[in-house]
Design a protein around this motif. Structure first.
Motif, PDB file in Angstrom:
ATOM      1  N   VAL A  44       0.859  -1.179   0.000  1.00 10.84           N
ATOM      2  CA  VAL A  44       0.000   0.000   0.000  1.00 10.84           C
ATOM      3  C   VAL A  44       0.903   1.240   0.000  1.00 10.84           C
ATOM      4  CG1 VAL A  44      -1.732   1.326   1.262  1.00 10.84           C
ATOM      5  CG2 VAL A  44      -1.889  -1.170   1.163  1.00 10.84           C
ATOM      6  N   ILE A  45       0.825   2.028  -1.055  1.00  8.22           N
ATOM      7  CA  ILE A  45       1.609   3.255  -1.170  1.00  8.22           C
ATOM      8  C   ILE A  45       0.690   4.427  -0.844  1.00  8.22           C
ATOM      9  CG2 ILE A  45       2.966   4.722  -2.699  1.00  8.22           C
ATOM     10  CD1 ILE A  45       3.646   2.229  -4.337  1.00  8.22           C
ATOM     11  N   GLY A  46       0.962   5.068   0.282  1.00  5.52           N
ATOM     12  CA  GLY A  46       0.103   6.150   0.751  1.00  5.52           C
ATOM     13  C   GLY A  46      -0.698   5.689   1.951  1.00  5.52           C
ATOM     14  N   THR A  47      -0.314   6.156   3.136  1.00  2.00           N
ATOM     15  CA  THR A  47      -0.942   5.662   4.366  1.00  2.00           C
ATOM     16  C   THR A  47      -1.799   6.738   5.030  1.00  2.00           C
ATOM     17  OG1 THR A  47       1.161   6.133   5.493  1.00  2.00           O
ATOM     18  CG2 THR A  47       0.732   3.850   4.844  1.00  2.00           C
ATOM     19  N   GLY A  48      -2.648   7.362   4.220  1.00  4.34           N
ATOM     20  CA  GLY A  48      -3.649   8.262   4.766  1.00  4.34           C
ATOM     21  C   GLY A  48      -4.877   7.477   5.199  1.00  4.34           C
ATOM     22  N   LEU A  49      -6.016   8.131   5.229  1.00  2.00           N
ATOM     23  CA  LEU A  49      -7.250   7.487   5.678  1.00  2.00           C
ATOM     24  C   LEU A  49      -7.590   6.258   4.842  1.00  2.00           C
ATOM     25  CD1 LEU A  49      -9.985   7.387   7.207  1.00  2.00           C
ATOM     26  CD2 LEU A  49     -10.862   8.977   5.470  1.00  2.00           C
ATOM     27  N   ILE A  50      -7.637   6.415   3.509  1.00  2.50           N
ATOM     28  CA  ILE A  50      -8.080   5.323   2.645  1.00  2.50           C
ATOM     29  C   ILE A  50      -7.046   4.207   2.592  1.00  2.50           C
ATOM     30  CG2 ILE A  50      -8.788   4.700   0.314  1.00  2.50           C
ATOM     31  CD1 ILE A  50     -10.798   6.418   1.797  1.00  2.50           C
ATOM     32  N   GLY A  51      -5.774   4.560   2.376  1.00  7.00           N
ATOM     33  CA  GLY A  51      -4.738   3.541   2.292  1.00  7.00           C
ATOM     34  C   GLY A  51      -4.608   2.734   3.568  1.00  7.00           C
ATOM     35  N   THR A  52      -4.608   3.421   4.706  1.00  8.29           N
ATOM     36  CA  THR A  52      -4.466   2.719   5.975  1.00  8.29           C
ATOM     37  C   THR A  52      -5.694   1.875   6.274  1.00  8.29           C
ATOM     38  OG1 THR A  52      -3.038   4.473   6.819  1.00  8.29           O
ATOM     39  CG2 THR A  52      -3.993   2.988   8.442  1.00  8.29           C
ATOM     40  N   SER A  53      -6.885   2.379   5.954  1.00  9.66           N
ATOM     41  CA  SER A  53      -8.102   1.591   6.181  1.00  9.66           C
ATOM     42  C   SER A  53      -8.090   0.318   5.341  1.00  9.66           C
ATOM     43  CB  SER A  53      -9.341   2.427   5.850  1.00  9.66           C
ATOM     44  OG  SER A  53      -9.498   3.500   6.752  1.00  9.66           O
ATOM     45  N   ALA A  54      -7.684   0.422   4.061  1.00 11.76           N
ATOM     46  CA  ALA A  54      -7.593  -0.770   3.222  1.00 11.76           C
ATOM     47  C   ALA A  54      -6.553  -1.740   3.780  1.00 11.76           C
ATOM     48  CB  ALA A  54      -7.241  -0.383   1.789  1.00 11.76           C
ATOM     49  N   ALA A  55      -5.413  -1.199   4.228  1.00  9.35           N
ATOM     50  CA  ALA A  55      -4.363  -2.039   4.798  1.00  9.35           C
ATOM     51  C   ALA A  55      -4.841  -2.744   6.073  1.00  9.35           C
ATOM     52  CB  ALA A  55      -3.123  -1.198   5.086  1.00  9.35           C
ATOM     53  N   LEU A  56      -5.570  -2.024   6.915  1.00  9.11           N
ATOM     54  CA  LEU A  56      -6.109  -2.633   8.134  1.00  9.11           C
ATOM     55  C   LEU A  56      -7.060  -3.777   7.797  1.00  9.11           C
ATOM     56  CD1 LEU A  56      -6.842   0.580  10.243  1.00  9.11           C
ATOM     57  CD2 LEU A  56      -5.275  -1.265  10.907  1.00  9.11           C
ATOM     58  N   ALA A  57      -7.909  -3.559   6.787  1.00 11.84           N
ATOM     59  CA  ALA A  57      -8.853  -4.610   6.393  1.00 11.84           C
ATOM     60  C   ALA A  57      -8.115  -5.826   5.852  1.00 11.84           C
ATOM     61  CB  ALA A  57      -9.830  -4.066   5.348  1.00 11.84           C
ATOM     62  N   LEU A  58      -7.102  -5.612   5.019  1.00 12.04           N
ATOM     63  CA  LEU A  58      -6.345  -6.721   4.457  1.00 12.04           C
ATOM     64  C   LEU A  58      -5.576  -7.470   5.544  1.00 12.04           C
ATOM     65  CD1 LEU A  58      -4.914  -5.110   1.188  1.00 12.04           C
ATOM     66  CD2 LEU A  58      -6.801  -6.734   1.383  1.00 12.04           C
ATOM     67  N   ALA A  59      -4.893  -6.722   6.398  1.00 15.36           N
ATOM     68  CA  ALA A  59      -4.097  -7.349   7.455  1.00 15.36           C
ATOM     69  C   ALA A  59      -4.968  -8.167   8.401  1.00 15.36           C
ATOM     70  CB  ALA A  59      -3.332  -6.280   8.233  1.00 15.36           C
ATOM     71  N   SER A  60      -6.163  -7.670   8.692  1.00 11.62           N
ATOM     72  CA  SER A  60      -7.054  -8.391   9.605  1.00 11.62           C
ATOM     73  C   SER A  60      -7.554  -9.694   9.002  1.00 11.62           C
ATOM     74  CB  SER A  60      -8.248  -7.503   9.980  1.00 11.62           C
ATOM     75  OG  SER A  60      -9.109  -7.305   8.875  1.00 11.62           O
ATOM     76  N   ARG A  61      -7.406  -9.844   7.695  1.00 13.73           N
ATOM     77  CA  ARG A  61      -7.863 -11.053   7.025  1.00 13.73           C
ATOM     78  C   ARG A  61      -6.701 -11.892   6.511  1.00 13.73           C
ATOM     79  NH1 ARG A  61     -11.385  -7.200   7.221  1.00 13.73           N
ATOM     80  NH2 ARG A  61     -13.585  -7.666   7.459  1.00 13.73           N
ATOM     81  N   GLY A  62      -5.533 -11.684   7.106  1.00  9.87           N
ATOM     82  CA  GLY A  62      -4.401 -12.578   6.878  1.00  9.87           C
ATOM     83  C   GLY A  62      -3.470 -12.218   5.756  1.00  9.87           C
ATOM     84  N   VAL A  63      -3.682 -11.082   5.099  1.00  7.69           N
ATOM     85  CA  VAL A  63      -2.774 -10.666   4.029  1.00  7.69           C
ATOM     86  C   VAL A  63      -1.559  -9.975   4.641  1.00  7.69           C
ATOM     87  CG1 VAL A  63      -2.534  -9.231   1.962  1.00  7.69           C
ATOM     88  CG2 VAL A  63      -4.705 -10.411   2.422  1.00  7.69           C
ATOM     89  N   THR A  64      -0.375 -10.297   4.160  1.00 11.13           N
ATOM     90  CA  THR A  64       0.840  -9.601   4.589  1.00 11.13           C
ATOM     91  C   THR A  64       0.931  -8.276   3.838  1.00 11.13           C
ATOM     92  OG1 THR A  64       2.001 -11.672   5.028  1.00 11.13           O
ATOM     93  CG2 THR A  64       3.355  -9.703   4.733  1.00 11.13           C
ATOM     94  N   VAL A  65       0.832  -7.176   4.566  1.00  7.42           N
ATOM     95  CA  VAL A  65       0.757  -5.854   3.947  1.00  7.42           C
ATOM     96  C   VAL A  65       2.027  -5.061   4.231  1.00  7.42           C
ATOM     97  CG1 VAL A  65      -0.556  -3.702   3.774  1.00  7.42           C
ATOM     98  CG2 VAL A  65      -1.749  -5.854   4.275  1.00  7.42           C
ATOM     99  N   HIS A  66       2.636  -4.541   3.180  1.00 12.17           N
ATOM    100  CA  HIS A  66       3.793  -3.644   3.299  1.00 12.17           C
ATOM    101  C   HIS A  66       3.308  -2.220   3.058  1.00 12.17           C
ATOM    102  CE1 HIS A  66       6.778  -6.920   3.351  1.00 12.17           C
ATOM    103  NE2 HIS A  66       5.887  -7.535   2.584  1.00 12.17           N
ATOM    104  N   LEU A  67       3.822  -1.283   3.832  1.00  9.86           N
ATOM    105  CA  LEU A  67       3.352   0.098   3.798  1.00  9.86           C
ATOM    106  C   LEU A  67       4.467   1.029   3.346  1.00  9.86           C
ATOM    107  CD1 LEU A  67       1.665  -0.063   7.308  1.00  9.86           C
ATOM    108  CD2 LEU A  67       0.477  -0.225   5.111  1.00  9.86           C
ATOM    109  N   THR A  94       3.338   5.000  11.697  1.00 10.68           N
ATOM    110  CA  THR A  94       2.108   5.147  12.493  1.00 10.68           C
ATOM    111  C   THR A  94       1.076   4.119  12.056  1.00 10.68           C
ATOM    112  OG1 THR A  94       2.467   7.510  12.848  1.00 10.68           O
ATOM    113  CG2 THR A  94       0.215   6.698  13.094  1.00 10.68           C
ATOM    114  N   ALA A  95       0.888   3.966  10.735  1.00 16.29           N
ATOM    115  CA  ALA A  95      -0.065   2.983  10.226  1.00 16.29           C
ATOM    116  C   ALA A  95       0.330   1.571  10.650  1.00 16.29           C
ATOM    117  CB  ALA A  95      -0.150   3.081   8.704  1.00 16.29           C
ATOM    118  N   ALA A  96       1.631   1.293  10.613  1.00 12.17           N
ATOM    119  CA  ALA A  96       2.109  -0.029  11.031  1.00 12.17           C
ATOM    120  C   ALA A  96       1.819  -0.262  12.508  1.00 12.17           C
ATOM    121  CB  ALA A  96       3.600  -0.154  10.744  1.00 12.17           C
ATOM    122  N   ALA A  97       2.018   0.761  13.322  1.00  9.32           N
ATOM    123  CA  ALA A  97       1.760   0.635  14.762  1.00  9.32           C
ATOM    124  C   ALA A  97       0.292   0.377  15.048  1.00  9.32           C
ATOM    125  CB  ALA A  97       2.232   1.895  15.485  1.00  9.32           C
ATOM    126  N   LEU A  98      -0.580   0.797  14.140  1.00  9.64           N
ATOM    127  CA  LEU A  98      -2.019   0.579  14.301  1.00  9.64           C
ATOM    128  C   LEU A  98      -2.436  -0.833  13.889  1.00  9.64           C
ATOM    129  CD1 LEU A  98      -3.307   3.971  12.836  1.00  9.64           C
ATOM    130  CD2 LEU A  98      -3.328   3.286  15.239  1.00  9.64           C
TER     131      LEU A  98
END
Length: 361
Positions: free
Chosen positions: A6-29, A39-43
């Protein structure tokens, strides 16, 4: 999908990353501001570490003006099997990519129709897209595998896929998002220098109209700069309607009965057109809007009060279809409107009275 960048960790990027990570996808930020990515990683949105190999999907979540540059850089580096962006305009970025001579079979433009007044990773939530439309704009050149990756992303975010032409999408969002935001800002601007006694009279109506005016102006300049033509055309139409409405209101001030009648008819026409347009706004679960009835109850601003009223409604078997809260200025209380099926309204009102709730007629 097992890996994503995910390139860009604002509201939309971080929300998509959170959804993916919560469902087992390995997400790089990744972000131009490394601190924001951390900050997004810490969340819990993923890791700020660079991926060691090619990821399945690269999601570019940057402002529209920077989408083409970021996508071109990522595609030239070959960081993923598929690429998509989540910008709120679609035609412009694709034309920029075409002008750069890139092979766009591995790319698809998308736009999740969801957001908040706040921005940045701290405003992000994994359920931001749940039940919301997510537009996909494939072309004849889009690879089937990339389309499937995009559909998988939408499913993992629990959104609803909607396929559209890119330019049709841009005209649509000008109507339902970009133009209304500017109109909301224009209404809110009338409050800036208003007398305090007037502002203290603000009720739920003005709060509803001006809610989105609280959004970040810088973000909206980026959005509007990428879609100025359709927005300007719509605002010109609104301006013409306003001119007619002003003339009708002036006519209501006339001493001539005929002029006053014409003025009243003009205002009524505007209001009825508004009724007709509002009736087309999709209701619950995207269905046609239902004619719910409001049961209004006085509620104090105390912990547990909302839970208690919902429990009381549930105890008598009434389903709450929607909720609106009207806050009382300067008071620790307000009115909650419980929207229910018309047949259920008398039953709910009677049950709540029996349980000691104060009703508003």
């Amino acid at each position: 999908m097992r890996t994503a960048l995910v390139i860009g960790t604002g509201l939309i990027g971080t929300s998509a990353a959170l959804a993916l990570a919560s469902r087992g996808v390995t997400v790089h930020l990744a972000d131009h501001d490394p601190g924001q990515a951390r900050t997004a990683a810490a969340l819990g949105a993923g890791t700020a570490d660079t991926p060691e190999g090619v990821v399945d999907l690269c999601v570019v979540a940057v402002p529209p003006a920077h989408v083409a540059h970021q996508l071109a850089d990522a595609m030239r580096r070959g960081v993923a099997r598929g690429y998509l962006d989540v910008a709120s305009v679609k035609g412009g970025p694709r034309r920029e990519l075409e002008a750069l001579g890139l092979d766009l079979t591995a790319y698809i433009g998308t736009h999740p129709m969801s957001g908040r007044e706040r921005s940045g990773p701290l405003a992000a939530t994994a359920d931001l897209f749940e039940g919301r439309p997510w537009v996909l704009t494939p072309t004849r050149d889009t690879d089937t595998e990339v389309l499937n990756l995009a559909l998988e992303l939408v499913a993992l975010c629990r959104a609803v896929p909607v396929v559209m032409d890119a330019d049709a999408h841009d005209r649509a969002v000008a109507l339902v998002s970009h133009m209304p935001h500017l109109v909301s800002g224009l209404v809110a601007a009338r409050l800036e220098h208003a007398e305090e006694t007037a502002v203290r009279l603000c009720g739920q109506g003005i709060r509803d109209v001006t809610r989105i005016a609280a959004s970040d102006p810088g973000m909206w300049i980026d959005i509007l700069s990428a879609n100025p033509g359709p927005v300007a055309d719509l605002l010109a139409d609104v301006s013409a309607d306003l001119d007619e409405t002003v003339r009708a209101l002036r006519a209501l001030q006339s001493a001539d009965d005929g002029e006053r009648l014409k003025g009243a008819e003009g205002v009524e026409t505007v209001l009825r057109r508004g009724n007709a347009g509002q009736a087309r706004v999709p209701g619950k679960h995207g269905a046609a809007p239902a004619a719910y009835e409001a049961v209004a109850v006085l509620i104090s601003d105390q912990p547990g009060e909302l839970a208690r009223i919902f429990a009381d409604a549930g105890a008598v078997g009434v389903n709450i279809e929607d909720v609106r809260i009207e806050h009382a200025t300067g008071q620790q209380a307000g009115f909650i409107q419980l929207m229910v099926q018309p047949a259920a309204a008398p039953k709910l009102a009677a049950a709540l009275r029996e349980r000691g709730w104060a009703m508003r007629q």
